[in-house]
Design a protein around this motif. Structure first.
Motif, PDB file in Angstrom:
ATOM      1  N   CYS A 141       0.650  -1.249  -0.020  1.00 30.25           N
ATOM      2  CA  CYS A 141      -0.071  -0.054  -0.026  1.00 30.25           C
ATOM      3  C   CYS A 141       0.832   1.226   0.046  1.00 30.25           C
ATOM      4  N   THR A 142       2.044   1.122   0.666  1.00 31.39           N
ATOM      5  CA  THR A 142       2.775   2.132   0.417  1.00 31.39           C
ATOM      6  C   THR A 142       3.424   2.673  -0.970  1.00 31.39           C
ATOM      7  N   GLU A 143       3.393   1.690  -1.870  1.00 25.51           N
ATOM      8  CA  GLU A 143       3.802   2.113  -3.276  1.00 25.51           C
ATOM      9  C   GLU A 143       2.983   3.246  -4.016  1.00 25.51           C
ATOM     10  N   GLY A 144       3.630   4.292  -3.974  1.00 26.93           N
ATOM     11  CA  GLY A 144       3.017   5.153  -4.807  1.00 26.93           C
ATOM     12  C   GLY A 144       1.971   6.222  -3.901  1.00 26.93           C
ATOM     13  N   GLN A 145       1.814   5.600  -2.757  1.00 23.55           N
ATOM     14  CA  GLN A 145       0.819   6.332  -1.892  1.00 23.55           C
ATOM     15  C   GLN A 145       1.288   7.564  -1.151  1.00 23.55           C
ATOM     16  N   ASP A 146       2.520   7.379  -1.132  1.00 19.04           N
ATOM     17  CA  ASP A 146       3.081   8.763  -0.449  1.00 19.04           C
ATOM     18  C   ASP A 146       2.977   9.921  -1.314  1.00 19.04           C
ATOM     19  N   GLU A 147       3.138   9.601  -2.685  1.00 21.34           N
ATOM     20  CA  GLU A 147       2.670  10.727  -3.569  1.00 21.34           C
ATOM     21  C   GLU A 147       1.200  11.210  -3.703  1.00 21.34           C
ATOM     22  N   VAL A 148       0.598  10.174  -3.560  1.00 16.58           N
ATOM     23  CA  VAL A 148      -1.052  10.477  -3.326  1.00 16.58           C
ATOM     24  C   VAL A 148      -1.360  11.358  -1.985  1.00 16.58           C
ATOM     25  N   GLU A 149      -0.925  10.609  -1.037  1.00 19.45           N
ATOM     26  CA  GLU A 149      -0.965  11.576   0.161  1.00 19.45           C
ATOM     27  C   GLU A 149      -0.502  12.850   0.429  1.00 19.45           C
ATOM     28  N   ALA A 150       0.931  12.832  -0.222  1.00 17.02           N
ATOM     29  CA  ALA A 150       1.401  14.195  -0.225  1.00 17.02           C
ATOM     30  C   ALA A 150       0.544  15.321  -1.147  1.00 17.02           C
ATOM     31  N   SER A 151       0.190  14.843  -2.204  1.00 14.07           N
ATOM     32  CA  SER A 151      -0.818  15.989  -3.142  1.00 14.07           C
ATOM     33  C   SER A 151      -2.103  16.244  -2.655  1.00 14.07           C
ATOM     34  N   GLY A 152      -2.653  15.336  -1.425  1.00 19.54           N
ATOM     35  CA  GLY A 152      -3.700  15.940  -0.978  1.00 19.54           C
ATOM     36  C   GLY A 152      -5.068  15.027  -0.944  1.00 19.54           C
ATOM     37  N   SER A 153      -6.020  15.470  -0.479  1.00 18.88           N
ATOM     38  CA  SER A 153      -7.323  14.631  -0.630  1.00 18.88           C
ATOM     39  C   SER A 153      -7.749  14.423  -2.047  1.00 18.88           C
ATOM     40  N   PHE A 154      -7.638  15.406  -2.862  1.00 25.57           N
ATOM     41  CA  PHE A 154      -8.189  15.355  -4.132  1.00 25.57           C
ATOM     42  C   PHE A 154      -7.653  14.750  -4.956  1.00 25.57           C
ATOM     43  N   ALA A 155      -6.220  14.537  -4.913  1.00 24.83           N
ATOM     44  CA  ALA A 155      -5.504  13.529  -5.625  1.00 24.83           C
ATOM     45  C   ALA A 155      -5.952  12.101  -5.218  1.00 24.83           C
ATOM     46  N   ALA A 156      -6.158  11.843  -3.803  1.00 23.16           N
ATOM     47  CA  ALA A 156      -6.652  10.493  -3.236  1.00 23.16           C
ATOM     48  C   ALA A 156      -7.956  10.134  -4.141  1.00 23.16           C
ATOM     49  N   LYS A 157      -8.813  11.215  -4.186  1.00 21.30           N
ATOM     50  CA  LYS A 157      -9.887  10.879  -4.846  1.00 21.30           C
ATOM     51  C   LYS A 157      -9.752  10.427  -6.212  1.00 21.30           C
ATOM     52  N   ILE A 158      -8.930  11.117  -7.115  1.00 19.28           N
ATOM     53  CA  ILE A 158      -8.695  10.842  -8.360  1.00 19.28           C
ATOM     54  C   ILE A 158      -8.153   9.301  -8.333  1.00 19.28           C
ATOM     55  N   TRP A 159      -7.155   9.337  -7.415  1.00 16.55           N
ATOM     56  CA  TRP A 159      -6.848   7.564  -7.566  1.00 16.55           C
ATOM     57  C   TRP A 159      -7.683   6.885  -7.347  1.00 16.55           C
ATOM     58  N   THR A 160      -8.502   7.019  -6.268  1.00 10.80           N
ATOM     59  CA  THR A 160      -9.783   6.006  -5.948  1.00 10.80           C
ATOM     60  C   THR A 160     -10.674   5.774  -7.425  1.00 10.80           C
ATOM     61  N   TYR A 161     -10.868   6.910  -8.021  1.00  7.87           N
ATOM     62  CA  TYR A 161     -11.649   6.794  -9.084  1.00  7.87           C
ATOM     63  C   TYR A 161     -10.840   5.961  -9.979  1.00  7.87           C
ATOM     64  N   ARG A 162      -9.715   6.024 -10.297  1.00  9.07           N
ATOM     65  CA  ARG A 162      -9.032   5.147 -10.977  1.00  9.07           C
ATOM     66  C   ARG A 162      -8.945   3.713 -10.818  1.00  9.07           C
ATOM     67  N   VAL A 163      -8.957   3.394  -9.409  1.00  9.62           N
ATOM     68  CA  VAL A 163      -8.854   2.051  -8.842  1.00  9.62           C
ATOM     69  C   VAL A 163     -10.261   1.472  -9.369  1.00  9.62           C
TER      70      VAL A 163
END
Lengths: 193, 931
Positions: A141-163
Motif C-alpha cells: 500500500c505504500t507504493e505510490g501512496q506517499d505521492e497521493v497522500e502528499a498531493s492531498g485529498s483531491f489526488a486521493a479521490k482521483i486515485w480512488t476513481y482510477r482504482v
C-alpha cells in the motif's frame, strides 16, 4: 463404474469455470455500482472524468496465446486490482474512520470479498493444468501512496476513481475470458463424447 | 494597468525631497509560511516607521501598500513584520520592498525581494491551492488554479457551482468564495478545468470548532475516575486529521479520540479535572472538581437470586463485583413488576447484599430489578441489575362474598362473587356448597366447577336453610361463607317505591334497623327476572344507612328492583324495596293494538301499553297526532299513563291517519299508526252523487250551445254546405219534362222491414223487395231495356263499386251505403227532402266524374260482395265525419263541396289524392273561426 467416474470430472470442471464466469459477471456489476456510488459522493466526477495513466498494466505477462493463458493473464491483473482495493479501503478507513456505514462502504466490502472468491476460483481452474503467467508480487500500500497522500485529498479521490475503473475493466475482462474458457471446455467435452 | 506603472515609476521621484536624510532599510528578507499563507519580512534599519509594498510580481499588481511602525528586536536588531495573504502564496510570485519614513521624509525603496510562486515556467504542471484547508463555516476563502504550460484556463467550480475567476498571472486564475457552508463527509471539492480538459482540484473542509460541554467526573470503583461530557454540536469534520482531539488533565483520551466513547478515564481520583477538546478550528476547555465520596456511581449488582420463596414473602440475594462496596453505606431500590401489583421498595445498609421481600401476594409472577447508590452524599442510582423472576407460592383462597335470593317461596339460588387474583391466592379448582337446616344438619357438600357462581336452593318449608360456600385451590379450601334463606316477598306484597337514577346511579338511603347487627345488604336485579338472573349485591356496615349503586353495574333502560335487607345472625330481613331505572330511555317499541272506531263524526282511538321490557323507562303518558303529508299535528297529550284511549271529535268525511306515541322522561317512541276513512251520511251522498254530475252536465251543454252558436257559419258549411249547380254546355236549364226519380233497384237506401220503425216519416219511400228483385232480374236479362239512360248508368256505377275491394276507392262508400239496405235505416244519415232532391241532381251529376263504365255484373255475385261489404263497413251517415278514417283524411280539403245523398264522399274533391291536406285543417278552421 470407471466410465461414471470419468464423466463426473468434466462436469465438475465445466461447473467451476461456469461458476467463475458468473461470479465475474456479478462482480463486474458490483464494481459498476460501486463507481456510481462513488460518483454520487464526489459529484465532480460525473461532469469531469479525469484522465491519466492506467494503474494496472500487463507488463508482467506478454501476449497471451491460449484461453487458459488468458485466464491466468486476467487473474494477474485481478490480483493487482485486489491489492489496490485493499489499499483503498485501508486509506479510506483511516481517513474517515469506521463510522460511515452507507451503501458505498457496504458494497466496497462485498467487492473485496467477491474478488477474493474470484481469485480463488480462477486459481483453482489454472491448477487443473493451465499455465498462465507467473504470479505478480503482492502490492504494498505504500507504493505510490506517499505521492497521493502528499498531493492531498483531491489526488486521493482521483486515485480512488482510477482504482474503481480498473476494477470495472478487469472484472469485465475476466467475465469474458472465463466465459470463453467455459465454452471451449464445454466444446471439448462434447467432442470427446 | 498603465496608470499603475506610471504611478510606480513616479513614486521614487516624489520622495526625492527626503533623499539623503533617511537611510534605506537593509537586508530585506522574505520568509513565507505557505500553510498559514503568511509572509514574514525582516530587515535592518535605524528607523521605526516604514512604508511597505507587496506586489504580485508577474503583473506587478499592488496587494499591499501600508505604513507600519516596527521597532527593532533588542537582541538581534532586526525589524520583523508579518503579512497574512488572502491568496495562497504558491499561487503566484510575490515581491516586496520597504522604505523608512520619518514624518514627511522617506528613504529610497529597498530593492525588490521576490518569493517565486508555482506558476513560474520551471513548474510546468497544473496546480491548485490551497490543498486540504480546514476553515470555519461562514468564512471567505480564495482558491487559485495554475494551468499547465501551453494550456488555457476553462473554468473553476466550487462544489457544483461554477465561479467567476480572476486572472492573477499568465497561468494563474483565482476565485473567492464567501460565507462557505459546512462540507459533506469528504469535504468540498474545488476543481479547475483547462481547455484541454486537464483536471486539477483541491478539497476544503468547512466545519465548526468543538462544541463539547458538561464535564462530569465520578468513580465506579471508589478509586479511579471516569469523566464524561456531552458531545455538543457536530463539527462536520470527519477526516481523521481534522477530528476533535481530547485530553484530560493533559493525558490523551484514546477512546474519545477514536470517537468510540464520550468519556475519559483516570486511574486515580484527582479532585480537579480539565478536559481540552481541540480541532483545527478551535479549542474548548471544560473543568470539574469534586470529592470522591460525592461522586459514587455504583455498578450493577450481579448474581441476583432468591434463596427462599413463600406465599407472602421471599428473600433476595446478590453480590458486588467491587470489593470496596462491602463497606459502603448504601441504599438499594427494588422494583417489583407484576400485573397490577407493581411496587418499589427501598432498603439500606452497609454493603447491602440481601433483603427480605415482605407483603408479596401468593401465586404471583414478580420481576425484580435492583439498583443501589451511596447513602451518604447520594450522587445517582447505580446501574440496574438484570431482571430476575420470582414466583410466590399459593395459599388458601379468601372467604367468598355470598348472597341468596328467593325466586318464590320454595325456590331460591345462592350466589357468590368471583374471587380476584389477590383473593384467590392461586387458580381456583372449584367451589363447595353445603346447606343445613335446624332439622337436618351437615348435608354433604356439593362441588361446583370454577366457572359457576351460583347454585339453586330448595328451602325447607318448615325452617330456614343456611347455605355455606367455600372456594378451593391447590393450596386448600377457603373459610366457608354462610347465608340463611330469607323469606320470599313478592313485589305485590310490598309497597314498591319508584326510584329515579342520578347520573346513571341509584342513590339509596333507608331508616336504620336495630336488628341489623351484621349490617345491611343491598341487592339489585332486573325487574321481572327469575332463575339465573344477573343478581348483584353489596354488603354495607351497620353504621351506614345509605349506599350508591354505581352505574358500572347498571344498564341504562333496564328496570331494576333494588332491595335492602338487614343482616343478623339469622335470615336477612327485607327492609325496603324500590323499582327504577338508572337512566331512562325512549321506549324501544310503540304502543300495541292501536285501533280506531268511528261514531258519527267522532273516532275513538284505543291502544295497549308496550311490554315492560320495552318501556325502558317509566311511561309518563301518551301523545296523539294527526299525520299530514309531511308532519304530525299534535291532537292530545295524555299525561296519565293509565288512560289508553282518546276520542277525536268532529271529523269531516275524509281519510285520516293517527299516530299514538308513548313517552318516558327520555322522550317519545317511534309511534303506532292507524288509518281510518270517515264516511258521509245519506243526504250528503245524494247531493254529491246526483246533483253535482247533473250540474256539470248542464254546464257542458250550455258551453257546447254557445260554441255552436258562435261558429254557426262554420257548422253550416261543414254539415250543410251549398251544393253548386252543374255547369254544362248546352241548354240544361229547363228539362224537357219532369225527371222521373223512381228509386233505382240499386238504390243505396234499402228499406228493411222493422215493425218498430215509423215509416210514415216524410222523405222516406220504401221500395218493396219483390219489385226490387224483379227489376234486378230485368237488368240481368235485359241490358238494352228502355229505362232512362241516366238511371241505368247509375246502376252501372253501383255495380262497379260492388266489385271494388278497395276501401279507399271513391265508390267504396257508395258500396257501403248499398250495404245499408241489409240493415235498419239510420235517420241521421238521411238528408232533408231538399237534400234528397239534390241527391237526385247529384245522380245526374255523377257521370261527369266517371269516365269509364264497366259492364254490369251478374246479380248473384253482386249480392255476395254486397253483403260482405255491408258487414265490413255498414252505413256511414254524411255527418259522421271520422278524422281517423283514411277516407276522411283524403277529403279534408273537400269541405264545402257538394256531397251525394247516398254517399259520404264529396262529389267534387278540391284536391287530388297525391296532395293530402293536414288532417287537422277543418279543426283548425273551427278553432280560428273561419267559415
Amino acid at each position: 463404474m470407471e466410465g461414471a467416474a470419468d464423466s463426473d470430472t468434466p462436469v465438475t470442471e465445466r461447473s467451476a469455470a461456469d461458476r467463475a464466469a458468473a461470479l465475474a459477471r456479478l462482480l463486474h456489476r458490483d464494481c459498476t455500482r460501486l463507481l456510481e456510488l462513488y460518483k454520487e459522493r464526489e459529484s465532480f466526477l460525473s461532469q469531469h472524468a479525469p484522465g491519466g495513466e492506467r494503474l494496472v498494466t500487463l507488463a508482467l505477462c506478454p501476449e497471451a496465446l491460449s484461453t487458459g493463458e488468458q485466464v491466468g493473464h486476467v487473474r494477474s491483473a485481478l490480483r493487482r486490482c485486489m491489492g489496490l482495493l485493499e489499499c483503498l479501503i485501508v486509506r479510506e478507513v483511516e481517513e474517515m474512520g469506521e463510522e460511515l456505514e452507507g451503501e458505498y462502504e457496504s458494497l466496497r466490502k462485498t467487492v473485496r470479498d467477491r474478488l477474493g472468491h474470484l481469485l480463488h476460483s480462477t486459481g483453482a481452474l489454472l491448477e487443473e493444468g493451465e499455465g498462465g503467467c507467473p504470479p505478480s508480487p503482492p502490492l504494498q500500500c505504500t507504493e505510490g501512496q506517499d505521492e497521493v497522500e502528499a498531493s492531498g485529498s483531491f489526488a486521493a479521490k482521483i486515485w480512488t476513481y482510477r482504482v474503481l475503473l480498473e476494477l470495472i475493466h478487469w472484472t469485465d475482462s475476466a467475465s469474458q475470458t472465463l466465459h470463453l474458457f467455459h465454452s471451449e471446455k464445454h466444446g471439448q467435452q462434447q467432442q470427446l463424447l | 494597468m498603465k496608470m499603475k506603472e506610471m504611478f510606480m515609476s513616479l513614486l521614487p521621484l516624489c520622495n526625492v525631497t527626503g533623499v539623503g536624510e533617511l537611510p534605506v532599510p537593509r537586508g530585506l528578507t522574505l520568509s513565507p509560511d505557505l500553510p498559514a499563507q503568511t509572509l514574514s519580512l525582516t530587515w535592518q534599519s535605524d528607523s521605526s516607521l516604514f512604508d511597505l509594498e507587496i506586489f504580485h510580481t508577474e503583473l506587478m499588481n499592488v496587494v499591499l501598500n501600508e505604513t507600519v511602525a516596527v521597532k527593532a528586536d533588542p537582541v538581534t536588531g532586526l525589524h520583523s513584520w508579518t503579512w497574512h495573504s488572502p491568496l495562497p502564496l504558491e499561487c503566484t510570485s510575490h515581491s516586496a520592498r520597504i522604505r523608512a519614513r520619518n514624518q514627511q521624509s522617506v528613504s529610497q525603496w529597498s530593492p525588490l525581494q521576490t518569493i517565486p510562486g508555482s506558476d513560474i515556467p520551471e513548474k510546468s504542471e497544473s496546480f491548485m491551492f490551497p490543498q486540504d484547508k480546514v476553515v470555519p463555516v461562514g468564512s471567505n476563502m480564495t482558491f487559485c488554479c495554475i494551468v499547465k504550460e501551453k494550456d488555457d484556463f476553462k473554468e473553476m467550480m466550487y462544489g457544483r457551482q461554477e465561479m467567476s475567476a480572476t486572472r492573477l498571472s499568465r497561468r494563474t486564475y483565482a476565485i473567492t468564495v464567501t460565507n462557505q457552508p459546512a462540507s459533506g463527509n469528504t469535504g468540498t471539492n474545488v476543481i479547475c478545468c483547462s481547455q484541454r480538459l486537464t483536471l486539477t482540484g483541491a478539497v476544503v473542509f468547512v466545519g465548526y470548532p468543538p462544541g463539547d460541554e458538561g464535564l462530569v467526573c465520578e468513580t465506579r470503583d471508589l478509586a479511579s475516575a471516569e469523566c464524561s461530557w456531552k458531545k455538543g454540536r457536530d463539527t462536520r469534520l470527519r477526516m481523521k486529521r481534522s477530528r476533535t482531539k481530547y485530553t484530560l488533565n493533559g493525558r490523551d483520551c484514546l477512546e474519545a479520540n477514536e470517537r468510540k466513547t464520550w468519556w475519559c478515564g483516570s486511574k486515580v481520583w484527582e479532585e480537579s479535572w480539565t478536559l481540552v477538546a481541540r480541532n483545527p478550528l478551535g479549542t474548548v476547555q471544560l473543568t470539574d472538581s469534586a470529592q470522591l465520596t460525592d461522586r459514587v456511581h455504583l455498578l450493577a449488582p450481579v448474581n441476583v437470586t432468591v434463596v427462599e420463596v413463600e406465599a407472602w414473602s421471599a428473600t433476595l440475594q446478590w453480590s458486588w463485583s467491587v470489593a470496596a462496596y462491602k463497606k459502603l453505606e448504601m441504599v438499594c431500590q427494588l422494583q417489583l413488576f407484576a400485573h397490577e401489583l407493581s411496587s418499589t421498595r427501598n432498603y439500606s445498609g452497609p454493603g447491602l447484599s440481601s433483603v427480605v421481600l415482605e407483603s408479596l401476594w401468593p401465586d404471583v409472577d414478580y420481576t425484580v430489578t435492583l439498583r443501589c447508590g451511596s447513602k451518604h452524599s447520594f450522587w445517582k442510582w447505580g446501574n440496574e441489575s438484570a431482571p430476575y423472576r420470582i414466583h410466590t407460592k399459593m395459599d388458601r383462597p379468601d372467604a367468598l362474598d355470598v348472597w341468596i335470593r328467593m325466586d318464590s317461596s320454595n325456590t331460591g339460588r345462592v350466589f357468590w362473587k368471583p374471587l380476584s387474583m389477590r383473593k384467590s391466592h392461586g387458580a381456583l379448582v372449584g367451589y363447595e356448597v353445603s346447606q343445613s337446616s335446624a332439622e337436618e344438619d351437615g348435608r354433604t357438600p356439593v362441588s361446583v366447577p370454577p366457572g359457576n357462581f351460583s347454585y339453586p336452593i330448595i328451602p325447607n318449608n318448615s325452617s330456614d336453610i343456611t347455605v355455606a360456600v367455600a372456594a378451593r385451590n391447590p393450596a386448600g379450601l377457603s373459610q366457608p361463607s354462610t347465608v340463611t334463606t330469607p323469606a320470599y316477598r313478592a313485589d305485590s306484597q310490598l309497597s314498591v317505591s319508584k326510584l329515579l337514577g342520578t347520573n346513571g346511579s341509584f342513590v339509596l338511603s333507608w331508616q336504620p334497623n336495630l336488628n341489623a347487627s351484621n349490617g345491611y345488604a343491598v341487592e339489585w336485579v332486573p325487574t321481572g327476572c327469575s332463575g339465573l338472573c344477573p343478581v348483584d349485591w353489596k354488603k354495607v356496615p351497620e353504621s351506614d344507612c345509605s349506599f350508591t349503586v354505581n352505574s358500572d353495574s347498571l344498564v341504562a333502560g333496564v328496570r331494576y328492583t333494588v332491595s335492602v335487607y338487614s343482616l343478623s345472625t339469622g335470615a336477612p330481613t327485607l327492609l325496603q324495596r324500590w323499582q327504577g331505572y338508572s337512566q331512562e330511555m325512549i321506549p324501544s317499541q310503540s304502543v300495541s293494538e292501536l285501533s280506531p272506531s268511528q261514531t258519527g263524526s267522532d273516532v275513538l282511538l284505543s291502544w295497549k301499553a308496550t311490554a315492560m321490557e320495552h318501556q325502558r323507562g317509566f311511561i309518563r303518558g301518551y301523545t296523539v297526532y294527526l299525520a299530514n303529508a309531511a308532519h304530525l299535528d299534535l291532537i292530545a297529550n295524555i299525561s296519565d299513563p293509565e288512560v289508553q284511549s282518546y276520542r277525536v271529535k268532529g271529523l269531516s268525511p275524509s281519510s285520516y291517519k293517527f299516530v299514538v306515541k308513548a313517552y318516558t322522561s327520555a322522550g317519545e317512541d317511534a309511534g303506532s299508526t292507524v288509518d281510518i276513512k270517515i264516511e258521509m251520511d245519506t243526504a250528503d251522498m245524494l247531493f254529491v252523487g246526483i246533483l253535482v254530475p247533473l250540474g256539470i252536465m248542464f254546464c257542458c251543454l250550455i258551453l257546447i250551445s254557445i260554441c255552436c252558436y258562435k261558429k254557426r257559419e262554420w257548422v253550416k258549411k261543414a254539415f250543410y254546405p251549398e251544393i253548386p249547380g252543374p255547369k254544362v254546355p248546352g241548354d240544361w236549364s229547363s228539362p224537357q219534362g219532369p225527371l222521373d226519380v223512381k228509386p233505382s233497384p240499386h238504390s243505396l237506401v234499402h228499406i228493411v222491414e222493422n215493425p218498430e220503425r215509423d215509416f210514415t216519416k216524410e222523405g222516406l219511400f220504401p221500395v218493396p223487395e219483390e219489385e226490387e228483385e224483379s227489376e234486378n232480374d230485368n237488368i240481368e236479362v235485359d241490358t238494352d231495356s228502355d229505362e232512362p239512360a241516366l238511371l241505368r248508368y247509375y246502376n252501372q256505377v253501383v255495380g262497379d263499386g260492388s266489385h271494388s275491394n278497395q276501401v279507399s276507392d271513391s265508390s267504396g262508400s257508395s258500396t257501403a251505403s248499398v250495404g245499408s239496405t241489409q240493415t235498419e235505416i239510420t235517420y241521421a244519415g238521411i238528408q232533408s227532402p231538399t237534400s234528397s232532391q239534390g241527391a237526385c241532381r247529384g245522380g245526374g251529376y255523377r257521370p261527369q266524374m266517371q269516365s269509364v263504365a264497366g259492364p254490369a255484373e251478374p246479380q248473384i255475385e253482386f249480392e255476395a260482395d254486397f253483403q260482405d261489404d255491408a258487414l265490413n263497413t255498414g252505413y256511414k251517415p254524411q255527418c259522421s265525419w271520422q278524422l281517423d278514417s283514411p277516407e276522411a283524411e283524403n277529403f279534408t280539403g273537400s269541405l264545402g263541396s257538394p256531397t251525394s245523398v247516398t254517399s259520404s264522399r264529396f262529389l267534387i274533391p278540391e284536391s287530388s289524392e297525391e296532395k293530402p291536406q293536414p288532417s287537422n285543417t277543418w279543426f283548425h278552421n273551427f278553432l280560428s273561426g273561419k267559415s
